[in-house]
Design an enzyme around this catalytic site. Structure first.
Site, short mmCIF file in Angstrom:
data_model
loop_
_atom_site.label_atom_id
_atom_site.label_comp_id
_atom_site.label_asym_id
_atom_site.label_seq_id
_atom_site.Cartn_x
_atom_site.Cartn_y
_atom_site.Cartn_z
CG HIS A 12 -0.14 0.19 2.47
ND1 HIS A 12 -0.26 -0.85 3.72
CD2 HIS A 12 0.75 0.85 2.93
CE1 HIS A 12 0.62 -0.38 4.60
NE2 HIS A 12 1.20 0.59 4.07
CG HIS A 60 0.98 4.46 7.71
ND1 HIS A 60 -0.01 3.59 7.22
CD2 HIS A 60 1.75 4.02 6.98
CE1 HIS A 60 0.51 2.61 6.66
NE2 HIS A 60 1.83 2.71 6.38
CG HIS A 194 8.55 0.24 2.26
ND1 HIS A 194 7.84 -1.08 2.65
CD2 HIS A 194 7.70 1.16 2.74
CE1 HIS A 194 6.78 -0.83 3.30
NE2 HIS A 194 6.72 0.71 3.53
CD GLU A 241 3.94 -0.83 5.97
OE1 GLU A 241 3.66 0.48 6.41
OE2 GLU A 241 3.87 -1.18 4.76
C1 DHB Z 1 5.74 4.55 1.06
C2 DHB Z 1 5.30 3.16 1.62
C3 DHB Z 1 4.44 3.15 2.57
O1 DHB Z 1 4.14 1.67 2.97
C4 DHB Z 1 3.88 4.20 3.27
O2 DHB Z 1 2.94 3.93 4.24
C5 DHB Z 1 4.03 5.43 2.98
C6 DHB Z 1 4.72 5.66 1.98
C7 DHB Z 1 6.48 5.04 -0.15
O3 DHB Z 1 6.94 4.21 -0.42
O4 DHB Z 1 6.47 6.08 -0.50
FE FE Z 2 3.06 1.85 4.98
#
Ligand code: DHB
Ligand code: FE
Length: 288
Positions: A12, A60, A194, A241
């Site tokens: 997401h 978040h 990430h 996550e």
């Molecule tokens: C991004 C990824 C995420 O899981 C999130 O919650 C907010 C931003 C991103 O890669 O920009």
């Molecule tokens: Fe996220």
């Protein structure tokens, strides 16, 4: 009786909201392989037609913040309103809840000693709405009734992967004891690797992600043996996550078979993963 018909595991990223709002963008080389990857999920959804979704996702900072941050929370509302938590996204329309299924899950989970925070109202952020709009383009959560289950990934200590897996297993048992004849889809929203900030911002670990996708199908217990610190090292600070995927996989039961997957690097800072799994029992029914 209710039954779990499958699990969908998806990343997401707020930026996806911009592409969802602008179909032309979806044809551009940056987005096309990502959006094309959802076709396999659409075909499966058209065939299986779930009635309800139980989604493991992480807030978040929209509904919960550092002042009050439950480890696990569950929605029990008639509908869930979306709002922008700071990315500048136009909010999606409200998503219908399933308060009766919520109450059954709450009863069953608390009796199994998972003490979730019950939310009669719950604002849902991009992590909840974007998967629904990727899976049902143009319709989103209005295609199904939903129960959000929120897992803390904001403030350490986070629940362990093993605890999240067990929570998912308990959700699987709760669905199996629900007296309505509904087909339930579980969704795990988050990951894959990430990291958004700090020295390793932009960190992606393809080898680890692909291993996770394989283990998710055949050896989910292996994922529960990581500590959260190890997950941060291997998948980045936001890669934890993966807990959502682990919880959702727990709900499918021991055996699962893969229906579809896609892996695409990067969408924004994220290794975007998608998997569709069926519980082994569902596959056998389909084959019979
Ligand atoms: C991004 C990824 C995420 O899981 C999130 O919650 C907010 C931003 C991103 O890669 O920009
Ligand atoms: Fe996220």
């Amino acid at each position: 009786m209710a039954r779990i018909v499958g699990g969908i595991f998806t990343s997401h990223v707020p930026l996806i909201g911009k592409a969802l709002a602008n179909p032309k963008l979806q044809q551009e080389p940056y987005w096309k392989p990502f959006f094309d990857g959802y076709r396999g999920a659409h075909e499966w959804l058209d065939r299986v037609k779930p009635d309800a979704v139980v989604m493991f996702y992480n807030d978040h900072g929209l509904n919960f913040f550092l002042d009050k941050l439950p480890t696990f929370a569950i929605g029990a509302a008639d509908e869930y309103r979306n709002a922008d938590e700071g990315w500048g996204l136009t909010p999606f329309p409200p998503t219908p809840g399933d308060p009766r299924l919520s109450r059954h899950l709450i009863e069953s989970l608390v009796n199994e000693e998972f003490d979730l925070t019950t939310c009669q109202e719950m604002l849902v952020d991009h992590a909840f709405v974007i998967p629904l709009h990727l899976l049902w383009p143009g319709v989103g959560g209005r295609a199904v009734k939903t129960v959000p289950i929120c897992i803390n990934t904001v403030q350490h200590p986070l629940p362990t992967p093993r605890r999240c897996y067990r929570l998912g297993q308990a959700v699987g048992r709760a669905v199996a004891s629900y007296d309505e004849d509904v087909k339930v889809l579980v969704i795990g929203s988050g990951g894959l690797s990430h990291q958004l900030d700090g020295e390793r911002a932009g960190f992606i670990n393809k080898q680890f992600d692909l291993e996770c996708m394989d283990k998710l199908v055949n050896d989910p217990e292996a994922l529960t043996r990581y500590s959260n610190i190890e997950l941060v090292e291997l998948a980045g600070t936001q890669g934890v996550e993966l807990l959502m995927w682990i919880a959702a996989r727990g709900a499918l039961g021991d055996g699962a078979q893969e229906v579809h997957r896609n892996y695409h690097i990067p969408i924004s800072n994220t290794a975007a993963g998608l998997m569709v799994l069926e519980p082994r029992a569902a596959g056998m029914q389909a084959a019979a």
